[in-house]
Motif scaffolding. Sequence first.
Motif, PDB file in Angstrom:
ATOM      1  N   UNK A 282      -7.244  64.043  30.797  1.00  0.00           N
ATOM      2  CA  UNK A 282      -8.358  63.396  31.072  1.00  0.00           C
ATOM      3  C   UNK A 282      -8.698  63.029  32.293  1.00  0.00           C
ATOM      4  N   UNK A 283      -7.326  62.826  33.033  1.00  0.00           N
ATOM      5  CA  UNK A 283      -7.395  62.094  34.433  1.00  0.00           C
ATOM      6  C   UNK A 283      -7.818  63.585  35.198  1.00  0.00           C
ATOM      7  N   UNK A 284      -7.390  64.676  34.993  1.00  0.00           N
ATOM      8  CA  UNK A 284      -7.559  65.912  35.708  1.00  0.00           C
ATOM      9  C   UNK A 284      -8.988  66.423  35.551  1.00  0.00           C
ATOM     10  N   UNK A 285      -9.543  66.427  34.203  1.00  0.00           N
ATOM     11  CA  UNK A 285     -10.879  66.563  34.189  1.00  0.00           C
ATOM     12  C   UNK A 285     -11.935  65.970  34.817  1.00  0.00           C
ATOM     13  N   UNK A 286     -11.645  64.747  34.792  1.00  0.00           N
ATOM     14  CA  UNK A 286     -11.943  63.715  35.838  1.00  0.00           C
ATOM     15  C   UNK A 286     -13.524  63.052  35.194  1.00  0.00           C
ATOM     16  N   UNK A 287     -13.842  63.297  34.110  1.00  0.00           N
ATOM     17  CA  UNK A 287     -15.266  62.821  33.697  1.00  0.00           C
ATOM     18  C   UNK A 287     -14.813  61.233  33.003  1.00  0.00           C
ATOM     19  N   UNK A 288     -13.708  61.291  31.998  1.00  0.00           N
ATOM     20  CA  UNK A 288     -13.734  59.963  31.337  1.00  0.00           C
ATOM     21  C   UNK A 288     -13.258  58.961  32.097  1.00  0.00           C
ATOM     22  N   UNK A 289     -12.363  59.202  33.425  1.00  0.00           N
ATOM     23  CA  UNK A 289     -11.833  58.153  34.037  1.00  0.00           C
ATOM     24  C   UNK A 289     -12.659  57.189  34.658  1.00  0.00           C
ATOM     25  N   UNK A 290     -14.025  57.518  34.970  1.00  0.00           N
ATOM     26  CA  UNK A 290     -14.859  56.407  35.616  1.00  0.00           C
ATOM     27  C   UNK A 290     -16.008  56.404  34.814  1.00  0.00           C
ATOM     28  N   UNK A 291     -16.151  57.077  33.682  1.00  0.00           N
ATOM     29  CA  UNK A 291     -17.416  57.011  32.921  1.00  0.00           C
ATOM     30  C   UNK A 291     -17.790  55.790  32.498  1.00  0.00           C
ATOM     31  N   UNK A 292     -18.960  55.113  32.606  1.00  0.00           N
ATOM     32  CA  UNK A 292     -19.384  53.911  32.009  1.00  0.00           C
ATOM     33  C   UNK A 292     -20.158  53.880  30.809  1.00  0.00           C
ATOM     34  N   UNK A 293     -20.576  55.101  30.083  1.00  0.00           N
ATOM     35  CA  UNK A 293     -21.359  55.271  28.944  1.00  0.00           C
ATOM     36  C   UNK A 293     -20.561  55.135  27.574  1.00  0.00           C
ATOM     37  N   UNK A 294     -21.083  55.672  26.505  1.00  0.00           N
ATOM     38  CA  UNK A 294     -20.591  55.955  25.348  1.00  0.00           C
ATOM     39  C   UNK A 294     -20.068  57.070  24.955  1.00  0.00           C
ATOM     40  N   UNK A 295     -18.747  56.976  24.438  1.00  0.00           N
ATOM     41  CA  UNK A 295     -18.160  58.262  24.236  1.00  0.00           C
ATOM     42  C   UNK A 295     -17.944  58.276  22.769  1.00  0.00           C
ATOM     43  N   UNK A 296     -18.355  59.434  22.056  1.00  0.00           N
ATOM     44  CA  UNK A 296     -18.104  59.557  20.623  1.00  0.00           C
ATOM     45  C   UNK A 296     -16.942  60.461  20.651  1.00  0.00           C
ATOM     46  N   UNK A 297     -16.085  60.139  19.757  1.00  0.00           N
ATOM     47  CA  UNK A 297     -14.694  60.754  19.649  1.00  0.00           C
ATOM     48  C   UNK A 297     -14.163  60.538  18.173  1.00  0.00           C
ATOM     49  N   UNK A 298     -12.818  61.137  17.903  1.00  0.00           N
ATOM     50  CA  UNK A 298     -12.168  60.989  16.710  1.00  0.00           C
ATOM     51  C   UNK A 298     -11.279  60.040  16.614  1.00  0.00           C
ATOM     52  N   UNK A 299     -11.068  59.203  17.434  1.00  0.00           N
ATOM     53  CA  UNK A 299     -10.114  58.107  17.327  1.00  0.00           C
ATOM     54  C   UNK A 299      -8.732  58.459  17.849  1.00  0.00           C
ATOM     55  N   UNK A 300      -8.483  59.381  18.521  1.00  0.00           N
ATOM     56  CA  UNK A 300      -7.122  59.766  19.091  1.00  0.00           C
ATOM     57  C   UNK A 300      -6.621  58.593  19.853  1.00  0.00           C
ATOM     58  N   UNK A 301      -5.504  58.106  19.873  1.00  0.00           N
ATOM     59  CA  UNK A 301      -5.009  56.980  20.729  1.00  0.00           C
ATOM     60  C   UNK A 301      -5.230  57.160  22.192  1.00  0.00           C
ATOM     61  N   UNK A 302      -5.370  58.459  22.668  1.00  0.00           N
ATOM     62  CA  UNK A 302      -5.518  58.451  24.163  1.00  0.00           C
ATOM     63  C   UNK A 302      -6.849  58.051  24.644  1.00  0.00           C
ATOM     64  N   UNK A 303      -7.698  57.988  23.752  1.00  0.00           N
ATOM     65  CA  UNK A 303      -8.955  57.269  24.164  1.00  0.00           C
ATOM     66  C   UNK A 303      -8.871  55.681  24.377  1.00  0.00           C
TER      67      UNK A 303
END
Length: 493
Positions: A282-303
């Motif tokens: 997630x850090x290297x892709x770079x989107x989620x690290x500073x993203x302030x919106x809503x993320x829809x995901x499958x509840x993996x612990x990394x999120x």
Amino acid sequence: MELTPQQVLDICKGDEEIAAKFNALLALNLKLTETVAAQARRIETLEKRIHELERQLGQNSNNSSKPPSSDGLRKPPVNLRKSGGKKGAPKGHPGHTLHQAVHPDHIVTLPVGKACEHCCSSLQDATFVGYEKRQVFDLPVPKLEITELRAEQWRCSCCNRVTQASFPADVTAPVQYGKGFSAWTVYLNARHMIPLERIRELFADLTNQYLSEGTLLSFMRRMHSKLSTVESFIRKRIAESPVLHADETGCRVEGKTNWLHTHSTPEWTLLNVHEKRGFKAFSEVGILLHYPGIVVHDCHSSYFKEIYRFIHALCGVHLMRECIGIIQNDHQRWAAHMLRLLLASWNLVKEARAQDRPLEPDTIRRIERLYDTILQRGESEWHQGKVRPKTGTRGRKCKSPAANLGERFQMHKESILRFLYDARVPFDNNQAERDLRMTKVKQKVSGSFRTWEGAHQFARAHGFISTLRKQGLPVLPSLFAILQGNFAFPQGT
């Protein structure tokens, strides 16, 4: 009246032989009792193991997080999708009816015979009325087009030196393949998952030109380089969106399991290959690290790292599938009640959104109360579920799948029910799953990416083509425009 062993011994004091036999029987009984107790413990352990194995064998895409591609030919027992009624296109679908073209490429005039078909009179002096038009749409056999570029050369009368016109920057050899081969190679490989060897066969069948695999690889590298700027633009658009979908799936690179990550919206798709699944990726892709919106995901612990600022929205369909798994394997009523509540809640939300109105506050409060009641009543039930035996000394104590699912419902209530409060939030994470689905086809066809370079090339090209299709843009002309350096997304996207 029953006698205790001690009373029997007291009676048999006078007969040592009987006393000895009785003591032997007591020892044997004690040994048998211990054996039965050990067997009971063993049976309990094996029952738990059999139950866990039956659970694993019974998993499919409808009662777990397994993808539909893993179901094989067996028919899943339950389908979460409801019938749309009669067969055919949905109501309001624009359709794709074939219409006559205003300017056809070829016109063939079919002459009338010399005599009238009704009275057999001559048509020599007949009056021309007009035509009835019928058009045939067909795909002709492709023909190789060869363009010769001639750079003029002029000898100067003053200095006697030759001045020559310049060739286009991409024409660097006396004989080479053009942009069309590059665009078709990327399109067939990244969109239709055709391996390079079969693309070579296709080109040979269509054009009688036998391209080497190295040539095809150079086409892929060229497109990968050209798409770098476009990928940065897509990344920026996704980072600016108020809601995004995130997911990841395993892929084989150089014979090892790695991960293909997607961050997407209904208009944009970004794919990245990484050796890790969680925070590092997630850090290297770079989107989620500073993203302030809503993320829809499958509840993996990394999120759920504290460093993230985004708001969580969990996929309701994944939770419903797991509820079905608990119902089928553990027969627990709370899971059936929660399944019905989630489905009914989503139907209410769909009706409200179709009428362009928010869900009534009283309805939301009623759903929340039912949610809490189901979990309160189910807590005693899920703690009675079978727990697989712990295999190691480290880590937390094992819990039953029902207990893990129930505690997830308790811990993430707001994220699970976020679709009730925010009209922008969907009920499921199907957008991300659709964006990853074709990569499973790629894995089935090719098995593994032979190199990291090939994996990155596929991810970037497939993400771009997915974005084009989402926005209704033509794929092949867009790939040609990328190679020519004049591609741009329409204004307002």
